[in-house]
Each structure stands twice: as C-alpha cells, then as structure tokens.
Write a protein that holds these residues in place. Sequence first.
Motif, PDB file in Angstrom:
ATOM      1  N   GLY A 173       0.810  -1.212   0.000  1.00  0.00           N
ATOM      2  CA  GLY A 173       0.000   0.000   0.000  1.00  0.00           C
ATOM      3  C   GLY A 173       0.844   1.263   0.000  1.00  0.00           C
ATOM      4  N   PRO A 174       0.228   2.402   0.276  1.00  0.00           N
ATOM      5  CA  PRO A 174       0.935   3.684   0.179  1.00  0.00           C
ATOM      6  C   PRO A 174       2.030   3.891   1.228  1.00  0.00           C
ATOM      7  CG  PRO A 174      -1.274   3.973   1.099  1.00  0.00           C
ATOM      8  CD  PRO A 174      -1.190   2.564   0.602  1.00  0.00           C
ATOM      9  N   LEU A 186      -4.096   9.028   8.384  1.00  0.00           N
ATOM     10  CA  LEU A 186      -4.926   7.844   8.603  1.00  0.00           C
ATOM     11  C   LEU A 186      -6.366   7.996   8.118  1.00  0.00           C
ATOM     12  CD1 LEU A 186      -3.821   6.719  12.182  1.00  0.00           C
ATOM     13  CD2 LEU A 186      -2.793   6.183   9.968  1.00  0.00           C
ATOM     14  N   ALA A 187      -6.867   9.230   8.089  1.00  0.00           N
ATOM     15  CA  ALA A 187      -8.295   9.436   7.824  1.00  0.00           C
ATOM     16  C   ALA A 187      -8.794   8.765   6.547  1.00  0.00           C
ATOM     17  CB  ALA A 187      -8.610  10.929   7.811  1.00  0.00           C
ATOM     18  N   PRO A 188      -8.061   8.794   5.434  1.00  0.00           N
ATOM     19  CA  PRO A 188      -8.600   8.194   4.201  1.00  0.00           C
ATOM     20  C   PRO A 188      -8.548   6.666   4.175  1.00  0.00           C
ATOM     21  CG  PRO A 188      -6.902   9.858   3.733  1.00  0.00           C
ATOM     22  CD  PRO A 188      -6.792   9.499   5.169  1.00  0.00           C
ATOM     23  N   LEU A 189      -7.842   6.037   5.119  1.00  0.00           N
ATOM     24  CA  LEU A 189      -7.642   4.596   5.060  1.00  0.00           C
ATOM     25  C   LEU A 189      -8.905   3.827   5.454  1.00  0.00           C
ATOM     26  CD1 LEU A 189      -4.123   4.284   6.741  1.00  0.00           C
ATOM     27  CD2 LEU A 189      -4.648   4.292   4.303  1.00  0.00           C
ATOM     28  N   PRO A 190      -9.098   2.629   4.893  1.00  0.00           N
ATOM     29  CA  PRO A 190     -10.199   1.755   5.334  1.00  0.00           C
ATOM     30  C   PRO A 190      -9.822   1.113   6.671  1.00  0.00           C
ATOM     31  CG  PRO A 190      -8.923   0.661   3.631  1.00  0.00           C
ATOM     32  CD  PRO A 190      -8.339   2.039   3.775  1.00  0.00           C
ATOM     33  N   LEU A 191     -10.198   1.772   7.759  1.00  0.00           N
ATOM     34  CA  LEU A 191      -9.733   1.386   9.093  1.00  0.00           C
ATOM     35  C   LEU A 191     -10.651   0.370   9.762  1.00  0.00           C
ATOM     36  CD1 LEU A 191      -8.647   4.850  10.549  1.00  0.00           C
ATOM     37  CD2 LEU A 191      -7.135   2.973   9.868  1.00  0.00           C
ATOM     38  N   ALA A 235      -7.533  -5.833   2.257  1.00  0.00           N
ATOM     39  CA  ALA A 235      -6.681  -4.630   2.260  1.00  0.00           C
ATOM     40  C   ALA A 235      -7.172  -3.622   3.285  1.00  0.00           C
ATOM     41  CB  ALA A 235      -6.633  -4.013   0.868  1.00  0.00           C
ATOM     42  N   TRP A 236      -7.079  -4.009   4.564  1.00  0.00           N
ATOM     43  CA  TRP A 236      -7.550  -3.154   5.642  1.00  0.00           C
ATOM     44  C   TRP A 236      -6.362  -2.657   6.461  1.00  0.00           C
ATOM     45  CZ3 TRP A 236     -12.590  -2.378   4.933  1.00  0.00           C
ATOM     46  CH2 TRP A 236     -13.311  -3.360   4.256  1.00  0.00           C
ATOM     47  N   SER A 237      -6.598  -1.626   7.242  1.00  0.00           N
ATOM     48  CA  SER A 237      -5.566  -1.084   8.123  1.00  0.00           C
ATOM     49  C   SER A 237      -6.141  -0.914   9.520  1.00  0.00           C
ATOM     50  CB  SER A 237      -5.062   0.277   7.613  1.00  0.00           C
ATOM     51  OG  SER A 237      -4.463   0.149   6.344  1.00  0.00           O
ATOM     52  N   SER A 238      -5.250  -0.892  10.515  1.00  0.00           N
ATOM     53  CA  SER A 238      -5.683  -0.657  11.893  1.00  0.00           C
ATOM     54  C   SER A 238      -4.556   0.017  12.658  1.00  0.00           C
ATOM     55  CB  SER A 238      -6.064  -1.971  12.575  1.00  0.00           C
ATOM     56  OG  SER A 238      -6.641  -1.722  13.857  1.00  0.00           O
ATOM     57  N   VAL A 239      -4.916   0.578  13.803  1.00  0.00           N
ATOM     58  CA  VAL A 239      -3.942   1.147  14.728  1.00  0.00           C
ATOM     59  C   VAL A 239      -3.889   0.225  15.939  1.00  0.00           C
ATOM     60  CG1 VAL A 239      -3.322   3.110  16.175  1.00  0.00           C
ATOM     61  CG2 VAL A 239      -4.416   3.492  13.946  1.00  0.00           C
ATOM     62  N   LEU A 240      -2.729  -0.360  16.183  1.00  0.00           N
ATOM     63  CA  LEU A 240      -2.566  -1.336  17.252  1.00  0.00           C
ATOM     64  C   LEU A 240      -1.366  -0.978  18.115  1.00  0.00           C
ATOM     65  CD1 LEU A 240      -3.134  -4.608  15.206  1.00  0.00           C
ATOM     66  CD2 LEU A 240      -4.713  -3.603  16.858  1.00  0.00           C
ATOM     67  N   MET A 254       1.384  -7.734   5.496  1.00  0.00           N
ATOM     68  CA  MET A 254       1.221  -6.414   6.073  1.00  0.00           C
ATOM     69  C   MET A 254       2.537  -5.936   6.683  1.00  0.00           C
ATOM     70  SD  MET A 254      -2.633  -6.492   7.558  1.00  0.00           S
ATOM     71  CE  MET A 254      -2.986  -4.899   6.849  1.00  0.00           C
ATOM     72  N   ILE A 255       2.603  -4.660   6.977  1.00  0.00           N
ATOM     73  CA  ILE A 255       3.743  -4.062   7.654  1.00  0.00           C
ATOM     74  C   ILE A 255       3.234  -3.276   8.855  1.00  0.00           C
ATOM     75  CG2 ILE A 255       5.253  -3.923   5.633  1.00  0.00           C
ATOM     76  CD1 ILE A 255       4.340  -1.011   5.277  1.00  0.00           C
ATOM     77  N   ALA A 256       4.123  -3.042   9.818  1.00  0.00           N
ATOM     78  CA  ALA A 256       3.802  -2.233  10.997  1.00  0.00           C
ATOM     79  C   ALA A 256       4.675  -0.989  10.967  1.00  0.00           C
ATOM     80  CB  ALA A 256       4.049  -3.028  12.269  1.00  0.00           C
ATOM     81  N   VAL A 257       4.031   0.164  10.852  1.00  0.00           N
ATOM     82  CA  VAL A 257       4.739   1.437  10.725  1.00  0.00           C
ATOM     83  C   VAL A 257       4.491   2.265  11.986  1.00  0.00           C
ATOM     84  CG1 VAL A 257       5.058   3.501   9.313  1.00  0.00           C
ATOM     85  CG2 VAL A 257       4.350   1.343   8.237  1.00  0.00           C
ATOM     86  N   PRO A 258       5.545   2.660  12.714  1.00  0.00           N
ATOM     87  CA  PRO A 258       5.330   3.484  13.910  1.00  0.00           C
ATOM     88  C   PRO A 258       4.603   4.782  13.578  1.00  0.00           C
ATOM     89  CG  PRO A 258       7.573   2.637  13.846  1.00  0.00           C
ATOM     90  CD  PRO A 258       6.959   2.320  12.513  1.00  0.00           C
ATOM     91  N   LEU A 259       3.672   5.163  14.455  1.00  0.00           N
ATOM     92  CA  LEU A 259       2.928   6.410  14.277  1.00  0.00           C
ATOM     93  C   LEU A 259       3.613   7.528  15.049  1.00  0.00           C
ATOM     94  CD1 LEU A 259      -0.682   5.018  14.383  1.00  0.00           C
ATOM     95  CD2 LEU A 259       0.199   6.522  12.599  1.00  0.00           C
TER      96      LEU A 259
END
Length: 307
Positions: A173-174, A186-191, A235-240, A254-259
Amino acid sequence: MQLRHLAYFASLGRELHFGRAAAACNITQSTLSAAIRQLEEEVGAPLVERDRRFRDFTPEGRVLLGWARRMLAERDLLDQELGALREGLTGHLRIGAIPMALPIVGMVTTPLLEAYPGVRMTVTSRTSTEIQRGLDEFHLEAGLTYLDNEPLHGLRAVPLYRERYLLVTPKDGPFAGRKEAAWSELAPLPLCLLTPDMQNRRILNGIFTEMGLTPAPRLETNSVMALYSQMRAGAWSSVLPHSFLWVAGIPPGMIAVPLARPDRSHKIGLVLRDQSPIPPLVAALEKAASGLRLQDMIEQLEADDRE
C-alpha cells in the motif's frame, strides 16, 4: 448468617439473574431462593425486588450485598494465610485485562504460576470500567489496564510498560518502505478499530480530535482477534499497540509502521485494591510484576520483528 448464604447472595449480585446465580453456585434455583428468604428473615426486611424475575435489590439488600462481598473477601484472605502456613501459597486469582493488554498477560502471570504450583488463575477480557467495578465489588483481585488516561479510584498500581502505536497496513500500500507515519495520514484509510466503549478507542479518538480528524472506521469490534482476522482477509488497516506483536506478530502481507507526529504513548500497569492487609496471593502477584522488565522485552521484540 451462614457464609454460604452470603456467597449465594453475592452471586446474585454478580449475575443479576436467579437462574445464572444458582448455576454459578452449583445449586438449584429453589435452594438460592430459600437462602435469600433466610437472609431476609435474619435482616428483618426484603432484600430483593422481584416478581417472577429478578428486578433489583432493595436498599437493605444493597447494604447487605456490600457487607457480603467484604466478608467473603476476608474469609478468602483467612484461607490464604492459613493455607500458606500449612502447604505454601495456594488459591485462586481472578484477573481482568483490557483487550489491548491481553497479548502480554502471559508475561505477568507465568512467573507466579511457575513459582507456586498450587495457585490457579482466571483471566477475562474486560473494559477498564469493568475492571474498576470488578475490583470495587470483589469480583476481581487484579487488573491490567491503562494508568494515565482515566482516573482510578481506591487502587494502587504497578506500572509495566508504555503502550505505543503502530499503523498495521498492507505492505504493497501507500506506506510501503516508510519508517514512520503521521496520524494525519490515517483518515482516508479503510480502518478497522475497537468499539467506542473501549478505552483504547477513546485514546485514539482523543488523538484524532487533537489532529482535527474524523476517521470513519469500516469495521468496529470489541475483539482484538476480530481485528486481526479482518486484516488478514483483505486490504484493511488498523492502529494497534506495539505489544500486540508479542503474541500475534504482523499479519501476513502487512507491515507495521510506527505512528509519529504527534508521538503518543500511554502507561499500562497492574492495578490492585488498596487494602490492608494485602492478601498473600495479591502480594505475590504484585512482587512478581514489580520485577518484570516488560518495556525492554516488548521493545526488543518489535526491533526483531521489524528486521
């Protein structure tokens, strides 16, 4: 008053249903009703508002319920202290954990279970509000919850680690190749997020509000497992929290990207009733938890997982 009658009455206070309360005590509903009638005779007043079903406790019933919970807790404390003198530490600990702390429960419980073979534990998933109520009403002996986001009453705490947040998102993904992500992205992502009654979601909502964002999650759940399942399925995203990696790892693909921007974290810890004397089991759990270095363990795990 007989302790077993008080135990039945306390069970009704937990279940708020005659049938479920009787089943929890392994007795018939008629036995439960007879015990309550006996208590009412001893108190000299009705304890329960009822017709064919449980409706509520009377004012006298609420007073007795509080006393019953305290008396049963004191009896359990006596059993623990006498048992420790005879055969070492034994007994049953009930721990409530917020869903986002469940991945690290094993780190907290294992040292005590290994040190004392006679100890049993029950761990249940609870909201932070339910943990506070469970400790207040003696349904729980300990909890794993946030320490610095919402007020805690009548409890003492053992800080364990600071929860940091990761964007878990498709690797094609992006955010592919990114070292960090901004909350504003994060707002545009399918969360997929936890439901608003969960404290983790309230924390995230607070950050979103601070950033002037109003995400519209495509899926909400009160189960971390459901979040994981949803992310594996498309193709979903979440904040964990980064502690999630301890038990589940990064879902395939998937990948985990620090916020960051802003960088936020919240303290997770063990909470216990502020009481004296401290029950031996609770004291042992507190001592074991105080010696853990969860922050270092989780940070190392995240570093290993990202290599």
